[in-house]
Design a protein around this motif. Sequence first.
Motif, PDB file in Angstrom:
ATOM      1  N   ARG A  97     170.633  19.909  27.686  1.00 60.51           N
ATOM      2  CA  ARG A  97     169.566  19.775  26.697  1.00 60.51           C
ATOM      3  C   ARG A  97     170.118  19.966  25.298  1.00 60.51           C
ATOM      4  NH1 ARG A  97     163.835  22.900  27.148  1.00 60.51           N
ATOM      5  NH2 ARG A  97     163.739  21.444  28.899  1.00 60.51           N
ATOM      6  N   LYS A 136     167.914  14.917  16.098  1.00 61.85           N
ATOM      7  CA  LYS A 136     167.003  14.162  15.214  1.00 61.85           C
ATOM      8  C   LYS A 136     167.657  13.894  13.862  1.00 61.85           C
ATOM      9  CE  LYS A 136     162.382  15.288  16.790  1.00 61.85           C
ATOM     10  NZ  LYS A 136     162.512  16.619  17.405  1.00 61.85           N
ATOM     11  N   ASP A 178     168.779  15.599  29.721  1.00 62.12           N
ATOM     12  CA  ASP A 178     167.522  16.362  29.637  1.00 62.12           C
ATOM     13  C   ASP A 178     166.977  16.059  28.236  1.00 62.12           C
ATOM     14  OD1 ASP A 178     165.871  18.631  31.050  1.00 62.12           O
ATOM     15  OD2 ASP A 178     166.105  19.376  29.023  1.00 62.12           O
ATOM     16  N   GLY A 219     166.708  15.335  24.608  1.00 65.96           N
ATOM     17  CA  GLY A 219     167.708  14.986  23.592  1.00 65.96           C
ATOM     18  C   GLY A 219     168.990  14.397  24.149  1.00 65.96           C
ATOM     19  N   ARG A 273     167.534   5.386  37.915  1.00 61.28           N
ATOM     20  CA  ARG A 273     167.715   6.771  37.460  1.00 61.28           C
ATOM     21  C   ARG A 273     166.885   7.041  36.204  1.00 61.28           C
ATOM     22  NH1 ARG A 273     166.752  10.819  36.032  1.00 61.28           N
ATOM     23  NH2 ARG A 273     167.973  12.712  35.740  1.00 61.28           N
ATOM     24  N   THR A 321     162.375  10.371  37.091  1.00 65.43           N
ATOM     25  CA  THR A 321     161.583  11.603  36.976  1.00 65.43           C
ATOM     26  C   THR A 321     160.106  11.274  36.799  1.00 65.43           C
ATOM     27  OG1 THR A 321     163.501  12.671  36.000  1.00 65.43           O
ATOM     28  CG2 THR A 321     161.414  13.817  35.787  1.00 65.43           C
ATOM     29  N   SER A 329     156.647  11.668  24.837  1.00 62.58           N
ATOM     30  CA  SER A 329     156.835  10.211  24.810  1.00 62.58           C
ATOM     31  C   SER A 329     158.329   9.934  24.934  1.00 62.58           C
ATOM     32  CB  SER A 329     156.275   9.609  23.523  1.00 62.58           C
ATOM     33  OG  SER A 329     156.766  10.337  22.403  1.00 62.58           O
ATOM     34  N   ASN A 388     161.791  10.254  27.861  1.00 69.51           N
ATOM     35  CA  ASN A 388     162.157   9.619  29.126  1.00 69.51           C
ATOM     36  C   ASN A 388     161.119   9.870  30.221  1.00 69.51           C
ATOM     37  OD1 ASN A 388     163.718  10.381  31.906  1.00 69.51           O
ATOM     38  ND2 ASN A 388     164.369   8.428  31.047  1.00 69.51           N
ATOM     39  N   VAL A 389     160.755  11.106  30.434  1.00 63.93           N
ATOM     40  CA  VAL A 389     159.847  11.419  31.548  1.00 63.93           C
ATOM     41  C   VAL A 389     158.467  10.813  31.295  1.00 63.93           C
ATOM     42  CG1 VAL A 389     158.775  13.274  32.872  1.00 63.93           C
ATOM     43  CG2 VAL A 389     161.133  13.519  32.086  1.00 63.93           C
ATOM     44  N   SER A 394     156.387  15.860  19.151  1.00 63.54           N
ATOM     45  CA  SER A 394     156.160  17.171  18.550  1.00 63.54           C
ATOM     46  C   SER A 394     155.355  17.082  17.248  1.00 63.54           C
ATOM     47  CB  SER A 394     157.488  17.891  18.321  1.00 63.54           C
ATOM     48  OG  SER A 394     158.318  17.108  17.507  1.00 63.54           O
ATOM     49  N   ARG A 452     158.559   7.758  15.376  1.00 65.16           N
ATOM     50  CA  ARG A 452     157.601   8.829  15.631  1.00 65.16           C
ATOM     51  C   ARG A 452     156.348   8.252  16.272  1.00 65.16           C
ATOM     52  NH1 ARG A 452     160.059  12.567  16.645  1.00 65.16           N
ATOM     53  NH2 ARG A 452     158.420  14.065  16.149  1.00 65.16           N
ATOM     54  N   ALA A 467     156.500  17.077  28.264  1.00 66.94           N
ATOM     55  CA  ALA A 467     157.275  17.282  27.037  1.00 66.94           C
ATOM     56  C   ALA A 467     158.223  18.476  27.167  1.00 66.94           C
ATOM     57  CB  ALA A 467     156.343  17.460  25.839  1.00 66.94           C
ATOM     58  N   ASN A 508     159.660  20.809  32.733  1.00 71.58           N
ATOM     59  CA  ASN A 508     159.979  22.068  33.401  1.00 71.58           C
ATOM     60  C   ASN A 508     159.130  23.187  32.809  1.00 71.58           C
ATOM     61  OD1 ASN A 508     162.045  21.416  35.335  1.00 71.58           O
ATOM     62  ND2 ASN A 508     163.345  20.892  33.587  1.00 71.58           N
TER      63      ASN A 508
HETATM   64  P1  NDP Z   1     163.166  13.538  25.921  1.00 70.23           P
HETATM   65  O1  NDP Z   1     164.038  14.138  24.911  1.00 70.23           O
HETATM   66  O2  NDP Z   1     163.389  12.134  26.345  1.00 70.23           O
HETATM   67  O3  NDP Z   1     161.643  13.645  25.459  1.00 70.23           O
HETATM   68  C1  NDP Z   1     161.045  14.871  25.167  1.00 70.23           C
HETATM   69  C2  NDP Z   1     159.650  14.622  24.633  1.00 70.23           C
HETATM   70  O4  NDP Z   1     158.980  15.867  24.522  1.00 70.23           O
HETATM   71  C3  NDP Z   1     159.652  14.008  23.243  1.00 70.23           C
HETATM   72  O5  NDP Z   1     158.490  13.217  23.085  1.00 70.23           O
HETATM   73  C4  NDP Z   1     159.604  15.249  22.341  1.00 70.23           C
HETATM   74  O6  NDP Z   1     159.051  15.016  21.054  1.00 70.23           O
HETATM   75  C5  NDP Z   1     158.707  16.156  23.139  1.00 70.23           C
HETATM   76  N1  NDP Z   1     159.063  17.553  22.847  1.00 70.23           N
HETATM   77  C6  NDP Z   1     160.257  18.165  23.057  1.00 70.23           C
HETATM   78  N2  NDP Z   1     160.233  19.421  22.629  1.00 70.23           N
HETATM   79  C7  NDP Z   1     159.001  19.612  22.147  1.00 70.23           C
HETATM   80  C8  NDP Z   1     158.354  20.715  21.575  1.00 70.23           C
HETATM   81  N3  NDP Z   1     158.987  21.892  21.399  1.00 70.23           N
HETATM   82  N4  NDP Z   1     157.047  20.558  21.217  1.00 70.23           N
HETATM   83  C9  NDP Z   1     156.416  19.378  21.402  1.00 70.23           C
HETATM   84  N5  NDP Z   1     156.976  18.286  21.931  1.00 70.23           N
HETATM   85  C10 NDP Z   1     158.243  18.414  22.298  1.00 70.23           C
HETATM   86  O7  NDP Z   1     163.225  14.527  27.187  1.00 70.23           O
HETATM   87  P2  NDP Z   1     162.815  14.243  28.698  1.00 70.23           P
HETATM   88  O8  NDP Z   1     161.660  13.309  28.754  1.00 70.23           O
HETATM   89  O9  NDP Z   1     164.037  13.930  29.445  1.00 70.23           O
HETATM   90  O10 NDP Z   1     162.360  15.705  29.170  1.00 70.23           O
HETATM   91  C11 NDP Z   1     161.004  16.161  29.078  1.00 70.23           C
HETATM   92  C12 NDP Z   1     160.806  17.337  30.011  1.00 70.23           C
HETATM   93  O11 NDP Z   1     161.071  16.928  31.370  1.00 70.23           O
HETATM   94  C13 NDP Z   1     161.705  18.547  29.776  1.00 70.23           C
HETATM   95  O12 NDP Z   1     161.000  19.723  30.120  1.00 70.23           O
HETATM   96  C14 NDP Z   1     162.819  18.338  30.786  1.00 70.23           C
HETATM   97  O13 NDP Z   1     163.477  19.546  31.118  1.00 70.23           O
HETATM   98  C15 NDP Z   1     162.032  17.787  31.947  1.00 70.23           C
HETATM   99  N6  NDP Z   1     162.809  17.053  32.942  1.00 70.23           N
HETATM  100  C16 NDP Z   1     163.530  15.943  32.594  1.00 70.23           C
HETATM  101  C17 NDP Z   1     164.225  15.242  33.557  1.00 70.23           C
HETATM  102  C18 NDP Z   1     164.918  13.963  33.251  1.00 70.23           C
HETATM  103  O14 NDP Z   1     165.369  13.296  34.198  1.00 70.23           O
HETATM  104  N7  NDP Z   1     165.017  13.527  32.009  1.00 70.23           N
HETATM  105  C19 NDP Z   1     164.289  15.715  34.947  1.00 70.23           C
HETATM  106  C20 NDP Z   1     163.417  16.837  35.231  1.00 70.23           C
HETATM  107  C21 NDP Z   1     162.741  17.488  34.239  1.00 70.23           C
HETATM  108  P3  NDP Z   1     160.027  15.020  19.768  1.00 70.23           P
HETATM  109  O15 NDP Z   1     160.830  13.752  19.899  1.00 70.23           O
HETATM  110  O16 NDP Z   1     159.102  15.036  18.622  1.00 70.23           O
HETATM  111  O17 NDP Z   1     160.886  16.262  19.881  1.00 70.23           O
END
Ligand code: NDP
Length: 436
Positions: free
Chosen positions: A82, A122, A154, A156, A194, A198, A227, A229-230, A251, A276, A310, A336
């Motif tokens: 991450r 970012k 994960d 970022g 892949r 998720t 918005s 990957n997941v 966020s 955004r 998120a 998670n």
């Molecule tokens: P990404 O970086 O692709 O997307 C994360 C999203 O969540 C973005 O839209 C981001 O917005 C938002 N976000 C992140 N932090 C915050 C915050 N503090 N407050 C509000 N919004 C936030 O990550 P993923 O989609 O890969 O991961 C999302 C979740 O899924 C995490 O908890 C990760 O651990 C979990 N996960 C992911 C897996 C994977 O295969 N990718 C597998 C299993 C679990 P912004 O861009 O504005 O930060």
Amino acid sequence: IRRNAGEAEFHQAVREVLESLGRVVAKHPHYLELALIERICEPERQIIFRIPWVDDKGQVQINRGFRVQFNSALGPYKGGMRFHPSVNVGIIKFLGFEQTFKNALTGMPIGGGKGGSDFDPKGKSDAEIMRFCQSMMTEMFRHIGEYTDVPAGDIGVGGREIGYLFGQYKRLTNRYEAGVLTGKALAYGGSRARTEATGYGNTYFTQAMLQKTGTDFDGKKVVVSGSGNVAIYTIEKVQSFGGKVIACSDSSGYVIDENGIDLALLQDIKEVRRGRISDYVKRKGAGASFIAADKGSIWDVPCDVAMPSATQNELSGKNARKLVANGVIAVGEGANMPTTPDAVKVFQDAGVMFAPGKAANAGGVATSALEMQQNASRDSWSFAQTETRLATIMRDIHDTCYETADEYGEPGNYVMGANIAGFVRVAEAMRMMGVI
Ligand code: NDP
């Protein structure tokens, strides 16, 4: 608590699992004599390191890197990296702890680990991202490997970052060791499905849970937070099952589109332009609205199914009460630990079906394990073949959680089912291997 001072998220994750284990200990009292619970809560190894890199202005920057190798009873450590300014050792430990049980639930031969950095991607240029990833791998390469520890993405960290990390690993080791990282692009050993796994996996799990009560996604209103990957691939799969996703976020805030989120537009904004979420409304025009994060919560939007995708602790007790008042029937955690403990209790007390992330979001790591299988056999499977395996795995995880909850006298409690089933698999392997 003293040994892990200040690690709030780690305490939260451990407490949640321990609360489920009373009935396990009653059934297997020797787990106490063998100190299995204490051993499972202690990571096998934690690596913390300096990541120096040079930004586009020629300025030297320093970040901190982490790799927590939590448990290798079932296989090489496996879990994502991450990149987010909030990253600290407590966050990586909570994620590694969760990962250990999640990976056990998949039934695949993978242990648990997690890593990352407080680096904020970012606003960084491609060249800065590359230099950062190369510097990180220059330390990390000595700790990982196909048979040791296999990182992935994960928050970022997506395909671009995995590419830079893999390139540097190959260069440092002079080995084309495809199985050392997962989430690779198809061009150099990645697996089809892949990227989608998720989000698709959480949708399969939540669909199975809905079907247990005689319903499904068809015609349901769904809210998906995030918005990234997941979130994106959750939206895609929910839509293909006939659900209508009416809101998503980042966020900075959330968007509502009562006509249903336009997935192609969202992907262009997030995957291509790295923009955004407010750009969605600018480009969509009438019918869509943007609400800034300080003006409201995405969980105020009435829906049948909520899929937090998120980050950790994004759905509070207050949010849960609002969702319940608005008639939510099911929650599937894509992220998670996105739901706080008091919010989980609100859902359970109200009879809302609740799928915990360590089970519902296991599709990503399961497909990573399929990527490792393809790498080991120098093979490449079709999308359909890979997705079929994913769907079967998610159905099996669902059934395991459901049946375990039943067996331990808590029918319908997927949290307990997931915690117990995951724990017992790891504990049994550790017991057989002696005091390790
Ligand atoms: P990404 O970086 O692709 O997307 C994360 C999203 O969540 C973005 O839209 C981001 O917005 C938002 N976000 C992140 N932090 C915050 C915050 N503090 N407050 C509000 N919004 C936030 O990550 P993923 O989609 O890969 O991961 C999302 C979740 O899924 C995490 O908890 C990760 O651990 C979990 N996960 C992911 C897996 C994977 O295969 N990718 C597998 C299993 C679990 P912004 O861009 O504005 O930060």
